[in-house]
Design a protein around this motif. Structure first.
Motif, PDB file in Angstrom:
ATOM      1  N   ASP A  49       0.295  -6.109   4.463  1.00 54.81           N
ATOM      2  CA  ASP A  49      -0.723  -7.030   3.972  1.00 54.81           C
ATOM      3  C   ASP A  49      -2.059  -6.689   4.621  1.00 54.81           C
ATOM      4  O   ASP A  49      -2.176  -6.656   5.841  1.00 54.81           O
ATOM      5  N   ASN A  50      -3.077  -6.412   3.806  1.00 55.09           N
ATOM      6  CA  ASN A  50      -4.411  -6.099   4.324  1.00 55.09           C
ATOM      7  C   ASN A  50      -5.238  -7.350   4.594  1.00 55.09           C
ATOM      8  O   ASN A  50      -6.321  -7.264   5.159  1.00 55.09           O
ATOM      9  N   ASP A  52      -6.807  -9.170   2.484  1.00 49.95           N
ATOM     10  CA  ASP A  52      -7.954  -9.328   1.579  1.00 49.95           C
ATOM     11  C   ASP A  52      -7.528  -9.357   0.110  1.00 49.95           C
ATOM     12  O   ASP A  52      -8.307  -9.043  -0.777  1.00 49.95           O
ATOM     13  N   GLY A  53      -6.268  -9.725  -0.135  1.00 57.85           N
ATOM     14  CA  GLY A  53      -5.773  -9.751  -1.510  1.00 57.85           C
ATOM     15  C   GLY A  53      -5.218  -8.410  -1.962  1.00 57.85           C
ATOM     16  O   GLY A  53      -4.902  -8.241  -3.135  1.00 57.85           O
ATOM     17  N   THR A  54      -5.103  -7.464  -1.038  1.00 57.23           N
ATOM     18  CA  THR A  54      -4.511  -6.167  -1.344  1.00 57.23           C
ATOM     19  C   THR A  54      -3.438  -5.852  -0.307  1.00 57.23           C
ATOM     20  O   THR A  54      -3.400  -6.451   0.762  1.00 57.23           O
ATOM     21  N   THR A  56      -1.214  -2.291   1.371  1.00 56.37           N
ATOM     22  CA  THR A  56      -1.105  -0.841   1.451  1.00 56.37           C
ATOM     23  C   THR A  56       0.371  -0.498   1.368  1.00 56.37           C
ATOM     24  O   THR A  56       1.176  -1.012   2.139  1.00 56.37           O
ATOM     25  N   ILE A  66      -3.217   1.706  -2.277  1.00 55.06           N
ATOM     26  CA  ILE A  66      -3.719   0.334  -2.166  1.00 55.06           C
ATOM     27  C   ILE A  66      -3.373  -0.381  -3.465  1.00 55.06           C
ATOM     28  O   ILE A  66      -3.679   0.105  -4.551  1.00 55.06           O
ATOM     29  N   ASP A  68      -3.639  -4.019  -5.607  1.00 54.94           N
ATOM     30  CA  ASP A  68      -4.295  -5.317  -5.749  1.00 54.94           C
ATOM     31  C   ASP A  68      -3.226  -6.356  -6.091  1.00 54.94           C
ATOM     32  O   ASP A  68      -2.480  -6.187  -7.056  1.00 54.94           O
ATOM     33  N   LEU A  69      -3.137  -7.423  -5.317  1.00 47.44           N
ATOM     34  CA  LEU A  69      -2.119  -8.446  -5.537  1.00 47.44           C
ATOM     35  C   LEU A  69      -2.439  -9.357  -6.723  1.00 47.44           C
ATOM     36  O   LEU A  69      -1.586 -10.130  -7.149  1.00 47.44           O
ATOM     37  N   GLU A  70      -3.645  -9.279  -7.251  1.00 47.60           N
ATOM     38  CA  GLU A  70      -4.067 -10.041  -8.431  1.00 47.60           C
ATOM     39  C   GLU A  70      -3.730 -11.524  -8.310  1.00 47.60           C
ATOM     40  O   GLU A  70      -3.134 -12.123  -9.196  1.00 47.60           O
ATOM     41  N   TYR A  77       4.773 -11.195  -3.480  1.00 48.62           N
ATOM     42  CA  TYR A  77       4.935  -9.792  -3.875  1.00 48.62           C
ATOM     43  C   TYR A  77       6.262  -9.246  -3.337  1.00 48.62           C
ATOM     44  O   TYR A  77       7.015  -8.596  -4.064  1.00 48.62           O
TER      45      TYR A  77
END
Length: 89
Positions: A49-50, A52-54, A56, A66, A68-70, A77
């Motif tokens: 988990d980054n 920031d909504g993304t 890796t 990378i 995007d978790l949208e 996820y």
């Protein structure tokens, strides 16, 4: 003269000191390793988990992607990955 040198040294120390909020947040400790077994073969990836909504995704060969978790949370996820048959720890 001593006061000027002291002030210059003090200013130099503050110039090279950073706050924790200035630090790069690239290393998150919220990672999960997920694997998928195909009989005697196993494929695994690490998901981090980054914050920031993304996330890796790091593959076994070291390749990074990378994602995007949208709008989805990191845990949502991982749960979705488990529902597709992956085993996550």
């Amino acid at each position: 003269m001593k006061k000027i040198i002291f002030m210059a040294l003090t200013a130099g120390v503050f110039a090279f000191t950073s706050c924790s909020s200035d630090d790069d947040g690239g290393s998150s400790s919220d990672c999960q390793t997920c694997s998928l077994d195909f009989g005697d073969m196993s494929i695994s990836s690490e998901f981090c988990d980054n914050g920031d909504g993304t996330i890796t995704q790091i593959d076994e060969d070291g390749g990074e992607t990378i994602v995007d978790l949208e709008g989805m949370s990191f845990q949502e996820y991982i749960t979705a990955m488990e529902q597709t048959g992956m085993n996550c720890k």
